[in-house]
Enzyme design. Sequence first.
Site, PDB file in Angstrom:
ATOM      1  N   ASP A 115       0.882  -1.314  -0.075  1.00 26.87           N
ATOM      2  CA  ASP A 115      -0.102   0.035   0.018  1.00 26.87           C
ATOM      3  C   ASP A 115       0.731   1.059   0.094  1.00 26.87           C
ATOM      4  O   ASP A 115       2.105   1.331   0.049  1.00 26.87           O
ATOM      5  CB  ASP A 115      -1.026  -0.208   1.184  1.00 26.87           C
ATOM      6  CG  ASP A 115      -0.313   0.107   2.608  1.00 26.87           C
ATOM      7  OD1 ASP A 115       0.341   1.204   2.686  1.00 26.87           O
ATOM      8  OD2 ASP A 115      -0.410  -0.906   3.370  1.00 26.87           O
ATOM      9  N   GLU A 116       0.286   2.283  -0.463  1.00 28.01           N
ATOM     10  CA  GLU A 116       0.914   3.539  -0.517  1.00 28.01           C
ATOM     11  C   GLU A 116       1.758   4.002   0.511  1.00 28.01           C
ATOM     12  O   GLU A 116       3.151   4.525   0.551  1.00 28.01           O
ATOM     13  CB  GLU A 116      -0.055   4.811  -0.568  1.00 28.01           C
ATOM     14  CG  GLU A 116       0.410   6.172  -0.986  1.00 28.01           C
ATOM     15  CD  GLU A 116      -0.460   7.345  -0.792  1.00 28.01           C
ATOM     16  OE1 GLU A 116      -0.135   8.328  -0.874  1.00 28.01           O
ATOM     17  OE2 GLU A 116      -1.709   6.958  -0.542  1.00 28.01           O
TER      18      GLU A 116
END
Length: 250
Positions: A115-116
């Site tokens: 994820d980011e």
Amino acid sequence: MTSSEHPDGVRLQKVLSQAGVASRRAAEDLIVAGRVEVNGEVVTELGRRVDPLESVIHVDGTRVNLRDDLVYLAFNKPKGVHSTMSDDRGRPCVGDYLRGRWEETPGVVHVGRLDENTEGLLLLTNDGDLGHRLMHPSYRVLKTYFAEVEGLVPRGLGKELRAGWELPDGIVKVDQFRVKDMHSGKSMIELVIHEGRKHIVRRLMAATGHPVRKLVRTAVGDVQLGNQRPGTIRRLNRGEVGALYRNVEL
């Protein structure tokens, strides 16, 4: 003629040498010693010819990559980078880091996602068979994470997580868990898990009452992030590629 014989093919020792396994003379020694398999058959004669494009060759049980059009890369994904090859909103993404040296290599994609806000090891390859298997839950490929979490982790939490912790979408079991340090109201932990569900480490630790502050993936199978700098890409070596093949039974 056995299934591993190709009269019009290339001599086995030459194939091994070109694949970077060993010099041709050393490759001959490997063959005579019975350490080389072609399509599941141990080959000990030096005259054997094989098809480099079709044959599956193992040396000491490790598969040898014979195709020079396949690439295997390790990317240390920085925080804030999205696990996509392009982003229509102009946000930083994995594809940005491939531009230049790797963008002309066809079919290279990331294996799974981070994820980011998660940093660390993301594998990239155009070997579709390997990539698919690495992501498939049936092969239980281990991923190692370092996390900084809120609060002081109680003794015994690792045992509970190894036994199984129930989340809304099912029970999660970690494979390994250890506390590396605790101070100032936070804990540093190392967690090994074969699960691939979305945000699984963050959701799991939040459920235990210890939300993640920082998360870094440090290994996928036997491939280690090591001291690779954030934002850099490196080729996997032959041993690392072979280890990934073993992880997914190729």
